[in-house]
Design a protein around this motif. Structure first.
Motif, PDB file in Angstrom:
ATOM      1  N   ALA A  86       1.013  -1.302  -0.019  1.00  0.00           N
ATOM      2  CA  ALA A  86      -0.017  -0.133   0.080  1.00  0.00           C
ATOM      3  C   ALA A  86       0.813   1.241   0.029  1.00  0.00           C
ATOM      4  N   SER A  87       2.123   1.375   0.853  1.00  0.00           N
ATOM      5  CA  SER A  87       2.872   2.223   0.876  1.00  0.00           C
ATOM      6  C   SER A  87       3.623   2.433  -0.626  1.00  0.00           C
ATOM      7  N   GLY A  88       3.824   1.447  -1.209  1.00  0.00           N
ATOM      8  CA  GLY A  88       4.442   1.685  -2.665  1.00  0.00           C
ATOM      9  C   GLY A  88       3.293   2.430  -3.870  1.00  0.00           C
ATOM     10  N   ARG A  89       2.008   1.796  -3.487  1.00  0.00           N
ATOM     11  CA  ARG A  89       0.941   2.357  -4.429  1.00  0.00           C
ATOM     12  C   ARG A  89       0.627   3.835  -3.717  1.00  0.00           C
ATOM     13  N   ALA A  90       1.068   4.399  -2.799  1.00  0.00           N
ATOM     14  CA  ALA A  90       0.834   5.686  -2.273  1.00  0.00           C
ATOM     15  C   ALA A  90       1.808   6.606  -2.945  1.00  0.00           C
ATOM     16  N   MET A  91       3.103   6.060  -3.008  1.00  0.00           N
ATOM     17  CA  MET A  91       4.148   6.779  -3.705  1.00  0.00           C
ATOM     18  C   MET A  91       3.894   7.042  -5.266  1.00  0.00           C
ATOM     19  N   SER A  92       3.306   5.868  -5.591  1.00  0.00           N
ATOM     20  CA  SER A  92       3.005   5.929  -7.250  1.00  0.00           C
ATOM     21  C   SER A  92       1.798   7.021  -7.399  1.00  0.00           C
ATOM     22  N   ASP A  93       0.854   6.997  -6.511  1.00  0.00           N
ATOM     23  CA  ASP A  93      -0.136   7.910  -6.752  1.00  0.00           C
ATOM     24  C   ASP A  93       0.343   9.439  -6.478  1.00  0.00           C
ATOM     25  N   TRP A  94       1.317   9.537  -5.418  1.00  0.00           N
ATOM     26  CA  TRP A  94       2.085  10.771  -5.313  1.00  0.00           C
ATOM     27  C   TRP A  94       2.727  11.355  -6.618  1.00  0.00           C
ATOM     28  N   ALA A  95       3.431  10.429  -7.197  1.00  0.00           N
ATOM     29  CA  ALA A  95       4.361  10.869  -8.358  1.00  0.00           C
ATOM     30  C   ALA A  95       3.412  11.109  -9.574  1.00  0.00           C
ATOM     31  N   ALA A  96       2.279  10.476  -9.583  1.00  0.00           N
ATOM     32  CA  ALA A  96       1.410  10.868 -10.696  1.00  0.00           C
ATOM     33  C   ALA A  96       0.785  12.313 -10.461  1.00  0.00           C
ATOM     34  N   ALA A  97       0.395  12.623  -9.377  1.00  0.00           N
ATOM     35  CA  ALA A  97      -0.296  13.832  -9.119  1.00  0.00           C
ATOM     36  C   ALA A  97       0.800  14.956  -9.071  1.00  0.00           C
ATOM     37  N   ARG A  98       1.863  14.645  -8.498  1.00  0.00           N
ATOM     38  CA  ARG A  98       3.064  15.613  -8.356  1.00  0.00           C
ATOM     39  C   ARG A  98       3.821  15.837  -9.849  1.00  0.00           C
ATOM     40  N   PHE A  99       4.058  14.941 -10.589  1.00  0.00           N
ATOM     41  CA  PHE A  99       4.801  15.074 -11.581  1.00  0.00           C
ATOM     42  C   PHE A  99       4.079  14.732 -13.042  1.00  0.00           C
TER      43      PHE A  99
END
Length: 497
Positions: free
Chosen positions: A347-360
Motif C-alpha cells: 500500500a505504501s508503494g501504491r501511495a508513492m505511485s499516486d503521489w508521483a502521478a499527482a506531483r509530476f
C-alpha cells in the motif's frame, strides 16, 4: 532498435511538455525544438544522427529492452531518446523518487527517535512500573546507540524494574522481507519493524577446530559486540543448499552447509524478527550496566510514561544522502513507510505511485520504496520528466546535492578522471536489470537530465530462487549494461552540454 518506430505515445508526449517545450515523437523527428523561438532567442543546436546511440545499444547485446531519455534540465526539451516510453524495472533508481517523496512528506529536518520510557518512579534503584523500549522505525539505529542508552539508564540509578519490559514496535507495519522473491539469506533483503537495529542484520562467524566448527551470532557495532541468542545457526552435513531458514517461536533458525565453510569466515545475515532481536540486544547491554530486565513483551499500543533515555537520529537529509550513496534498502523502505503512513509495504508503494502521478504527471508503479521488487515499473521518459518537473522545488534542489557523483565517462564508458563535467546520479542493479538516472552538470553550458533503463525481464523471470544470488551470466550482463550507460554519458557530455 528501429529508428522508424515512435518513441513516445501521445499521452507521453503531453506528459513531457514542460513550459511550452515540445518533445520529438520519433527518432527521425525535426532536429530542433518545435516551440517557436522568441525574438532574440538562440536556436538550440542541431541533433546529431541518433543512429550513433542505437549503434551503442546494439553493440551492448543486452537482449530485452533499453530505454533512455536526455532532456534539458531547465526547459524539459527532450534532446535524445530511444525506447523512452517502455516501462521497465528501475531497481535502486527508485530510491531517487523515494528521496523526493520523503523530503516532501517528512521534511529534510525530520529525525527518528528511540526512547526508554518508565511508567513509574525510580525508588532505591527499582523502576516502579514498566520499562518501554519505544521505536520510531529509525533505520540507522545501531548497537552502539542502544549501549549508550543503557549507560544513561544506569546513570539514572535503575538496577531493576518491578513491572514488565515492553518493546513498542507499532510506529511502522511489520514486514518479514522486502521482496519475497529473494533468497532467505541475503542481507540486503531484511525485515522491517518499528524497532530496527544494525540494518536488521546479524553477524555470523565460524571457525574450524578439532571437534568441528565453532559458530557465533552477534550484534556487533564499533564499541559493543553483544552475543545474540534469538538468531541460531547449526552446521549441517550437506553440500546444498548453502543456507536454510525457518522462523521459530523465539527467533530465527538457520542452518549452513558444512562444505561451504572452509577454515573460517564471517558474513552478515538478515534478521527476520527484529521485534525480538532489538529488545534482546538492549537487554544484554543493560545487563552489562548492572540492570536486570525480564524477557521483553512486544506491544503495538504505546503506553504513557516518562522518558528516561533517548537516541535521536541524524536529520533526514543526512540519512537520505547515505541511502543514495550506499543504496541501503531498509532505509528506503522505512522512510517511504514513514512518509506514507500506509499499513503495508504494498500500500505504501501504491501511495508513492499516486503521489508521483499527482506531483509530476507521470505513470509509474512502485511495489516498494527501494526498487528491490522486480515488479516495479517506470519508463525513462517518466523518470526524466519527474527529475525535470521537480526542478525549482526545495526537495529537488536538495536531491541534486544528495546524489552521488558517478563521474563523466570516456568513449569506452570508463570514468574520465578530472573531467570538468559532473554527473550526479542514482544507479540501480538487479539480476539482468540496470538503471542510471540523474543530472549532467557542466562547468559551463546547460544542465541536462537523463534516465537510462536496461532490462531483460524474461531472462530474469526464468531464474530459480537458488540462482538469484549469483546467476550465470549476470555479472557479464551488468558489466555490458554499465558500459553502455557510460558510453551514452560520454556521448551526451561531449555533444550536448
Amino acid at each position: 532498435m528501429g529508428l522508424d518506430r515512435p518513441l513516445f505515445s501521445r499521452r507521453r508526449m503531453l506528459a513531457l511538455l514542460l513550459a511550452g517545450a515540445a518533445v520529438p515523437a520519433r527518432a527521425d523527428a525535426p532536429k530542433t525544438s518545435l516551440r517557436p523561438r522568441r525574438r532574440g532567442e538562440t536556436a538550440p543546436p542541431p541533433l546529431p544522427d541518433t543512429r550513433a546511440a542505437g549503434t551503442l545499444v546494439a553493440a551492448a547485446k543486452l537482449g530485452g529492452a533499453v530505454g533512455f531519455v536526455l532532456a534539458d534540465a531547465k526547459t524539459g526539451l527532450v534532446i535524445e531518446a530511444e525506447g523512452g516510453d517502455l516501462p521497465l524495472p528501475p531497481a535502486s533508481v527508485a530510491k531517487a523518487m523515494t528521496a523526493l517523496y520523503a523530503l516532501e512528506k517528512l521534511g529534510a529536518g525530520h529525525r527518528f527517535g528511540t526512547r526508554l520510557l518508565g511508567t513509574g518512579p525510580v525508588v532505591d534503584g527499582v523502576l516502579q512500573g514498566d520499562l518501554v523500549l519505544v521505536g520510531s522505525g529509525d533505520p540507522t539505529l545501531s548497537t552502539d546507540h542502544l549501549g549508550d542508552m543503557a549507560r544513561t539508564l544506569a546513570a539514572r540509578g535503575v538496577k531493576r524494574i518491578s513491572g514488565r519490559y515492553l518493546a513498542y514496535t507499532g510506529a511502522l507495519p511489520g514486514v518479514a522481507a522486502i521482496d519475497r522473491d529473494q533468497p532467505d539469506h541475503v542481507g540486503y533483503n531484511p525485515a522491517i519493524s518499528g524497532l530496527n537495529l544494525n540494518f536488521n542484520r546479524v553477524h555470523f562467524e565460524w571457525r574450524q577446530g578439532g571437534g568441528g566448527y565453532a559458530v557465533t551470532m552477534d550484534a556487533r557495532a564499533e564499541r559493543f559486540v553483544p552475543a545474540v541468542t534469538m538468531a541460531r545457526m547449526q552446521v549441517a552435513q550437506r553440500d546444498l543448499p548453502v543456507y536454510t531458514y525457518a522462523a521459530g517461536q523465539g527467533g530465527d533458525n538457520w542452518t549452513v552447509a558444512v562444505t561451504a565453510l572452509g577454515k573460517g569466515g564471517s558474513r552478515w545475515l538478515p534478521v527476520r524478527q527484529p521485534d525480538i532481536y532489538t529488545p534482546e540486544v538492549f537487554q544484554t547491554l543493560a545487563r552489562a550496566q548492572g540492570i536486570t530486565l525480564p524477557a521483553a513483551e512486544v506491544v503495538r499500543d504505546l503506553p504513557a510514561g516518562t522518558a528516561l533515555a533517548e537516541h535521536v537520529s541524524e536529520d533526514l537529509a543526512v540519512i537520505l544522502r547515505d541511502m543514495l550513496k550506499f543504496s541501503t534498502n531498509i532505509t528506503a523502505e522505512v522512510v517511504g513507510l514513514a512518509a506514507s503512513g500506509a499499513p503495508t509495504l504494498e500500500a505504501s508503494g501504491r501511495a508513492m505511485s499516486d503521489w508521483a502521478a499527482a506531483r509530476f504527471g507521470i505513470t509509474a508503479r512502485f511495489v516498494d520504496h527501494s526498487g528491490l521488487g522486480g515488479a516495479s515499473r517506470i519508463s525513462a521518459a517518466d523518470m526524466a520528466a519527474a527529475l525535470v518537473r521537480a526542478r525549482g522545488t526545495t526537495s529537488a534542489a536538495m536531491l541534486a546535492g544528495l546524489l552521488r557523483e558517478v563521474g563523466m565517462r570516456d568513449a569506452t564508458g570508463a570514468v574520465a578522471e578530472g573531467h570538468p563535467t559532473r554527473v550526479l546520479a542514482k544507479s540501480g542493479t538487479l539480476n539482468f536489470v540496470s538503471g542510471l538516472a540523474g543530472y549532467i552538470v557542466p562547468s559551463e553550458g546547460r544542465e541536462l537530465v537523463f534516465a537510462i533503463f536496461c532490462a531483460d525481464v524474461a531472462r530474469r523471470d526464468r531464474l530459480t530462487l537458488a540462482e538469484r544470488e549469483l546467476p550465470e551470466g549476470g555479472q557479464a550482463w551488468t558489466k555490458r549494461a554499465r558500459r553502455l550507460q557510460g558510453q551514452l554519458l560520454h556521448r551526451w557530455g561531449t555533444a550536448f552540454v
